[in-house]
Design a protein around this motif. Structure first.
Motif, PDB file in Angstrom:
ATOM      1  N   SER A 147       3.383 -38.927 -12.751  1.00  0.00           N
ATOM      2  CA  SER A 147       4.621 -39.698 -12.586  1.00  0.00           C
ATOM      3  C   SER A 147       4.224 -41.113 -12.202  1.00  0.00           C
ATOM      4  O   SER A 147       3.044 -41.389 -11.980  1.00  0.00           O
ATOM      5  CB  SER A 147       5.493 -39.081 -11.488  1.00  0.00           C
ATOM      6  OG  SER A 147       4.880 -39.283 -10.221  1.00  0.00           O
ATOM      7  N   ALA A 148       5.189 -41.991 -12.088  1.00  0.00           N
ATOM      8  CA  ALA A 148       4.890 -43.364 -11.700  1.00  0.00           C
ATOM      9  C   ALA A 148       4.278 -43.445 -10.306  1.00  0.00           C
ATOM     10  O   ALA A 148       3.602 -44.412  -9.984  1.00  0.00           O
ATOM     11  CB  ALA A 148       6.162 -44.208 -11.760  1.00  0.00           C
ATOM     12  N   LYS A 154      -5.045 -40.285 -18.194  1.00  0.00           N
ATOM     13  CA  LYS A 154      -4.437 -39.609 -19.339  1.00  0.00           C
ATOM     14  C   LYS A 154      -2.988 -40.022 -19.559  1.00  0.00           C
ATOM     15  O   LYS A 154      -2.496 -39.991 -20.685  1.00  0.00           O
ATOM     16  CB  LYS A 154      -4.512 -38.095 -19.158  1.00  0.00           C
ATOM     17  CG  LYS A 154      -5.916 -37.562 -19.202  1.00  0.00           C
ATOM     18  CD  LYS A 154      -5.944 -36.082 -18.960  1.00  0.00           C
ATOM     19  CE  LYS A 154      -7.374 -35.591 -18.883  1.00  0.00           C
ATOM     20  NZ  LYS A 154      -7.460 -34.196 -18.508  1.00  0.00           N
ATOM     21  N   GLN A 155      -2.293 -40.353 -18.501  1.00  0.00           N
ATOM     22  CA  GLN A 155      -0.902 -40.799 -18.594  1.00  0.00           C
ATOM     23  C   GLN A 155      -0.714 -41.901 -17.558  1.00  0.00           C
ATOM     24  O   GLN A 155      -0.527 -41.644 -16.382  1.00  0.00           O
ATOM     25  CB  GLN A 155       0.064 -39.647 -18.345  1.00  0.00           C
ATOM     26  CG  GLN A 155       1.488 -39.997 -18.680  1.00  0.00           C
ATOM     27  CD  GLN A 155       2.383 -38.772 -18.637  1.00  0.00           C
ATOM     28  OE1 GLN A 155       2.056 -37.733 -18.097  1.00  0.00           O
ATOM     29  NE2 GLN A 155       3.553 -38.906 -19.227  1.00  0.00           N
ATOM     30  N   ARG A 163       5.699 -46.046 -18.480  1.00  0.00           N
ATOM     31  CA  ARG A 163       4.494 -45.529 -19.139  1.00  0.00           C
ATOM     32  C   ARG A 163       3.874 -46.634 -19.971  1.00  0.00           C
ATOM     33  O   ARG A 163       4.571 -47.428 -20.595  1.00  0.00           O
ATOM     34  CB  ARG A 163       4.849 -44.339 -20.014  1.00  0.00           C
ATOM     35  CG  ARG A 163       5.148 -43.105 -19.164  1.00  0.00           C
ATOM     36  CD  ARG A 163       5.294 -41.889 -19.984  1.00  0.00           C
ATOM     37  NE  ARG A 163       4.025 -41.606 -20.679  1.00  0.00           N
ATOM     38  CZ  ARG A 163       3.825 -40.535 -21.406  1.00  0.00           C
ATOM     39  NH1 ARG A 163       4.780 -39.641 -21.553  1.00  0.00           N
ATOM     40  NH2 ARG A 163       2.679 -40.339 -22.012  1.00  0.00           N
ATOM     41  N   THR A 164       2.552 -46.654 -19.969  1.00  0.00           N
ATOM     42  CA  THR A 164       1.832 -47.699 -20.685  1.00  0.00           C
ATOM     43  C   THR A 164       0.474 -47.166 -21.110  1.00  0.00           C
ATOM     44  O   THR A 164       0.112 -46.043 -20.772  1.00  0.00           O
ATOM     45  CB  THR A 164       1.677 -48.960 -19.803  1.00  0.00           C
ATOM     46  OG1 THR A 164       1.179 -50.037 -20.588  1.00  0.00           O
ATOM     47  CG2 THR A 164       0.766 -48.715 -18.619  1.00  0.00           C
ATOM     48  N   ASN A 165      -0.247 -47.964 -21.832  1.00  0.00           N
ATOM     49  CA  ASN A 165      -1.624 -47.654 -22.201  1.00  0.00           C
ATOM     50  C   ASN A 165      -2.510 -48.782 -21.700  1.00  0.00           C
ATOM     51  O   ASN A 165      -2.127 -49.954 -21.789  1.00  0.00           O
ATOM     52  CB  ASN A 165      -1.775 -47.530 -23.719  1.00  0.00           C
ATOM     53  CG  ASN A 165      -1.061 -46.311 -24.248  1.00  0.00           C
ATOM     54  OD1 ASN A 165      -1.256 -45.213 -23.746  1.00  0.00           O
ATOM     55  ND2 ASN A 165      -0.227 -46.511 -25.248  1.00  0.00           N
TER      56      ASN A 165
END
Length: 185
Positions: A147-148, A154-155, A163-165
Motif C-alpha cells: 500500500s502507499a 515490486k509495487q 502507484r508508480t514505476n
C-alpha cells in the motif's frame, strides 16, 4: 507541502548464530557494505544500534512478530535507512560493494517464502522513524500487502500515494556513479 524522503527497513534471519564460522563472510562484508551505501548518491542517514560504535540508534530495537530466532542467538540483521529517492536506493542495493554483498546473502540468510526482507515508505524530510515505526510498517506489508504506507520494489508508490514505476534511466545513471565492488582474485 513538505518534501518527503524514502525510509527502508530490512529484516533477515541468519541460518547460524552470528559468531558461527558460517557467518564469517557476513561479518567480513558488513562494514564495507555499510560504508559503501553511505557513500552512494541519495543516501541520507541510517540508524545505528544501541551499544555499538557508529551512528546513534533511532530508538529501542524492536523485532517483527514473524521473527522466530531460528539460530537461537537473539540477533537478526536489520537496518533502517533514509534515501532521497527510490532510484537511489535501487542503485545502491544492487550495484557496487553492497550489490556484491547482497548477492552473497544466500550463504547466510534464511529465505522465508512468505516473509518480506524489507519495507519502504515515505516520511517527511525532517522525520527520523524509530525501530518501532519501522517494524509497524514491515508488519503492515506482511499482513496487508503493499500500500502507499508500506510497499516494496515490486509495487512502488510515490510520495503522494500513487502507484508508480521507478525511473530505470535514473537508476542506471546513479548506478554508474557507484564505485564498483572489488574484484575477486
Amino acid at each position: 507541502m513538505q518534501s518527503k524522503i524514502l525510509a527502508v527497513y530490512t529484516f533477515n534471519e541468519l541460518a547460524a548464530p552470528f559468531l558461527a564460522d558460517r557467518n564469517k563472510a557476513y561479518r567480513d562484508v558488513e562494514p564495507g557494505a555499510f560504508a559503501a551505501v553511505e557513500q552512494c548518491e541519495g543516501f541520507i542517514a541510517r540508524s545505528g544500534y544501541r551499544g555499538e560504535d557508529g551512528p546513534a540508534s533511532w530508538g529501542s530495537m524492536v523485532m517483527p512478530k514473524c521473527w522466530e530466532n531460528l539460530n537461537g542467538d537473539g540477533w537478526a540483521p536489520v537496518t533502517l535507512l533514509l534515501w532521497t529517492s527510490i532510484e537511489a536506493l535501487i542503485a545502491a542495493t544492487y550495484h557496487g560493494y553492497h550489490g556484491h554483498a547482497y548477492r552473497l546473502g544466500h550463504q547466510w540468510h534464511i529465505r522465508a517464502k512468505d516473509i518480506p526482507s524489507y519495507v519502504l515508505w515515505w516520511v517527511p524530510e525532517d522525520h527520523r522513524p524509530d525501530w518501532a515505526e519501522a517494524v509497524g510498517r514491515y508488519e503492515g506489508l506482511l499482513d496487508n500487502g503493499p500500500s502507499a504506507s508500506a510497499f516494496s520494489f515490486k509495487q512502488v508508490f510515490d510520495p503522494a500515494g500513487r502507484r508508480t514505476n521507478p525511473d530505470a534511466q535514473k537508476v542506471q545513471l546513479l548506478a554508474g556513479r557507484i564505485t564498483p565492488a572489488p574484484t575477486q582474485d
